[in-house]
Structure formats: C-alpha cells, structure tokens
Scaffold this active site. Structure first.
Site, PDB file in Angstrom:
ATOM      1  N   LYS A   1       0.839  -1.195   0.000  1.00 57.33           N
ATOM      2  CA  LYS A   1       0.000   0.000   0.000  1.00 57.33           C
ATOM      3  C   LYS A   1       0.878   1.250   0.000  1.00 57.33           C
ATOM      4  O   LYS A   1       2.100   1.170   0.210  1.00 57.33           O
ATOM      5  CB  LYS A   1      -0.917   0.001   1.226  1.00 57.33           C
ATOM      6  CG  LYS A   1      -0.183   0.059   2.565  1.00 57.33           C
ATOM      7  CD  LYS A   1      -1.152   0.006   3.734  1.00 57.33           C
ATOM      8  CE  LYS A   1      -0.382   0.064   5.059  1.00 57.33           C
ATOM      9  NZ  LYS A   1      -1.283   0.072   6.221  1.00 57.33           N
TER      10      LYS A   1
ATOM     11  N   TYR B   1      12.673  31.999   3.334  1.00 52.05           N
ATOM     12  CA  TYR B   1      11.399  32.663   3.611  1.00 52.05           C
ATOM     13  C   TYR B   1      11.268  33.085   5.072  1.00 52.05           C
ATOM     14  O   TYR B   1      11.702  32.377   5.990  1.00 52.05           O
ATOM     15  CB  TYR B   1      10.232  31.724   3.283  1.00 52.05           C
ATOM     16  CG  TYR B   1       9.976  31.571   1.806  1.00 52.05           C
ATOM     17  CD1 TYR B   1       9.756  32.670   0.985  1.00 52.05           C
ATOM     18  CD2 TYR B   1       9.934  30.300   1.226  1.00 52.05           C
ATOM     19  CE1 TYR B   1       9.502  32.518  -0.377  1.00 52.05           C
ATOM     20  CE2 TYR B   1       9.679  30.137  -0.127  1.00 52.05           C
ATOM     21  CZ  TYR B   1       9.468  31.263  -0.923  1.00 52.05           C
ATOM     22  OH  TYR B   1       9.218  31.103  -2.264  1.00 52.05           O
TER      23      TYR B   1
END
Length: 369
Positions: A38, A264
């Site tokens: 998965k 940033y």
C-alpha cells in the site's frame, strides 16, 4: 553506483530480496507470506516492487484502497490482492479486477453481499476483520453469530481469511496487551470457524508480530515496513537493509555575511560568516517544514549539513560552512547508513511517514535486479 545528477530515490531490489528472505526465515514453512504494498509500496513504487516480489515466494499482496489494487492488476500482478480498507462505491470495480475485500462491519458486509449477488458471483473471496484492541476497523467478538447467520443466507461470497491487527507488537513493554489480543483472536477464530462450518486462513502478525510473536504466525503473516528495511527496534534493524536511498545534489553555494538571513520569513539569521548550499528538494518532495530550522540534516561528503531556515516547496538550504564541497556534489538525504528512521527522529516522527511521503515527482531508479 553512479553519483546523483538530480534528486532521485534509488531503490535497491537486492536489499528488498534480502529483507524478504530474512522475514521468511523467521516464519515456519507452512505459514504464507503477505506483502503489504500500500501507499506506493511505502513510497518506493508499488508496481515495480510487487512485480519483483511476485517472482519470489509471495502468496498474497495487500493494499489499502481499491485503486491501488487496480494499478497492480494493470501492471501484471496475478497473485491474490487483499484490499484492507475498501469503500462500497468501488465494489463493482473491485470485483471487475478480482480484488478481495476486507469487510469490517455489518454495513460494508451487507453492501458487498448485495453487489456480489447482483453480479451473480459464487463464493467470491472475502476477508473478515475483527477488532481485538486497536479500535480502528473491525467487527467485535460479539458479532460472530450475526456474521455467520448472514453468510449462511448467501452463496455469493465465501470467507477466505479471518484476521486482526496488533496495536503494539513492536513495544515489548506492552507484551501483556499483545498476548491478550492474540488470545482474543484465537477465541474469535474458533467461534467463527464453528459458526461457518469451515476454516478460513488466520492472520494477525505485522512485521513486529513476525519478529516478536512467533506463536501467533498462524496461517499467514503480513509484512510492510520490514520488506522496506526497518525492523522497528535497534536490535532487529541490524537484520534489515533500507531499500531506498534519497539523493540530490548541490545546486548553488552562497557565502552569507554576519547579520544576513536565509530563506522565507528570514527564519535563519547569521551570527557569523557562513556558507550555505541550496538543494533541489523541498516539502513538495516529501521533506516537510518540520525538518527546517536546524532540526533535520543531510549528508554531504560524509558530514552532516543541517537545514537552515524554513524548508521551501522545491528547495532546502543547508549549512556547509565546515564541509569541503562544491556545486554539483552528491547529497544523501537518507539511505542504508543515515536512515530515514534517524532523520524522522529529528522531527519527532517515524520512518513510515517520511518514506511514504516522498513525492511521485521524485524519479525512482531501480538497482540490484
């Protein structure tokens, strides 16, 4: 191995085979092996991994959702595929692709029987999950009789397996809880077998269950994280090799003067002259912002280079002041030596979250086949 020239996730199939063989060595000859692929095979590539494992002695595959199983079928996987968390909206697609559903409550059981009957199925294989303590999905032990009565009313489906999931099999301080789960599962299995009149396969062990509770291997075991190289403890990790190495390169090196900022929001401000390296990998690639501000690090020329300031969408900046390096040099984010588990710990998370979060825009390169 060639040096990276871009951001790349290198998958070592030889290591995958070694992990598989070690897990197989820990179970009895009569116990089947279910490979859990998965979440894009825990961030590697489900179709490539499943096709490789299909050539080995894998009895079953497991995915979380129906579309994951459909992708495996399209890629040539012919072995049985258990869908661990199917939704009723996808039941027709599931049947069309010969996938096998986990049915975990009365609503989902009734809906699947209704659709299987409408599709004129006979003895379509289903799997019934019981909740023994994880409290996530599954029938309760009090549901055994009602399940049996419902199944006796139809020939559209037949129970292929009864299973449950251990909540803390990697934590030996919770051994009493785990043993209680196993005992509860044994009781449920005996009751449901008597009710059905035939014996489905039984399975409860995940990777840590395989390693720590050999008495609970039953007819089949399920392994996900172990296949990909993690044993969930320092002792067991020695027996596994992480199959994925996340690499990138240095795009640019800057000299940053004292008092200047990086990235940033000016999240890092220098207190002295330093060198920073900008790397083409960011939170859109799976390196989340939680690794920024000096928590996470990468390896450049065998030395740790800590992340400076905020992680950007496509880039991170790292401190290379004391590292002899140049633009174009290879960078290791995680691999067999500096593992995803170690990097994840710097952000108070686990290897599972880090490796499954590597974006599919990151190129996968398979070696060792």
């Amino acid at each position: 191995m060639p040096k990276a020239q871009e951001t790349i996730l290198e998958i070592d199939l030889k290591a995958l085979k070694q992990n598989f063989e070690h897990l197989k060595s820990r179970i009895s000859n009569g116990t089947h092996f279910m490979a859990v692929v998965k979440a894009f095979a825990y961030g590697s590539d489900a179709c490539e991994i499943a096709n490789y494992l299909q050539k080995l002695d894998v009895y079953y595959f497991a995915v979380a959702f129906v579309h994951e199983g459909v992708a495996l079928r399209k890629a040539g996987i012919t072995k049985p595929i258990l869908v661990l968390h199917p939704q009723a909206a996808n039941f027709n697609l599931l049947i069309e692709n010969c996938l096998e559903p986990n049915l975990y409550n009365a609503k989902i059981l009734n809906e699947f029987i209704s659709i299987a009957s409408a599709e004129q199925q006979t003895n379509y294989p289903i799997h019934i999950k019981f909740n023994t303590g994880l409290n996530r999905l599954g029938f309760s032990e009090n549901d055994v009789n009602s399940i049996g009565e419902k199944l006796k009313e139809t020939t559209a489906v037949k129970v292929k397996s009864i299973f449950s999931h251990l909540a803390a099999s990697e934590d030996l301080s919770e051994r009493e809880f785990t043993l209680n789960q196993i005992q509860k599962f044994k009781t449920i299995a005996e009751n449901i077998t008597n009710t059905l009149g035939y014996k489905p396969m039984l399975h409860i062990c995940n990777t840590s269950g395989i390693l720590n509770y050999p008495e609970a291997h039953f007819d089949m075991v399920r392994s996900g994280i172990g296949l990909y190289g993690f044993g969930n403890s320092k002792k067991e990790n020695k027996n596994f090799t992480p199959i994925g190495t996340l690499k990138t390169i240095i795009s640019q090196i800057h000299t940053i003067n004292k008092g200047e900022s990086i990235g940033y929001n000016r999240a890092f401000k220098t207190e002295r002259l330093l060198k920073s390296a900008t790397l083409p990998i960011g939170h859109a690639d799976g390196i989340g912002r939680q690794y920024g501000k000096g928590k996470g690090y990468v390896i450049i020329n065998n030395q740790k280079a800590y992340i400076l300031g905020n992680v950007c969408m496509d880039m991170i900046m790292v401190n290379v002041t004391d590292i002899d390096c140049k633009e174009g040099d290879e960078v290791i984010v995680f691999g067999p030596n500096t593992t995803a588990e170690k990097l994840a710990e710097t952000a108070s998370t686990i290897s599972y979250e880090l490796i499954t979060g590597i974006s599919q825009r990151v190129k996968r390169n398979f070696i060792g086949n």
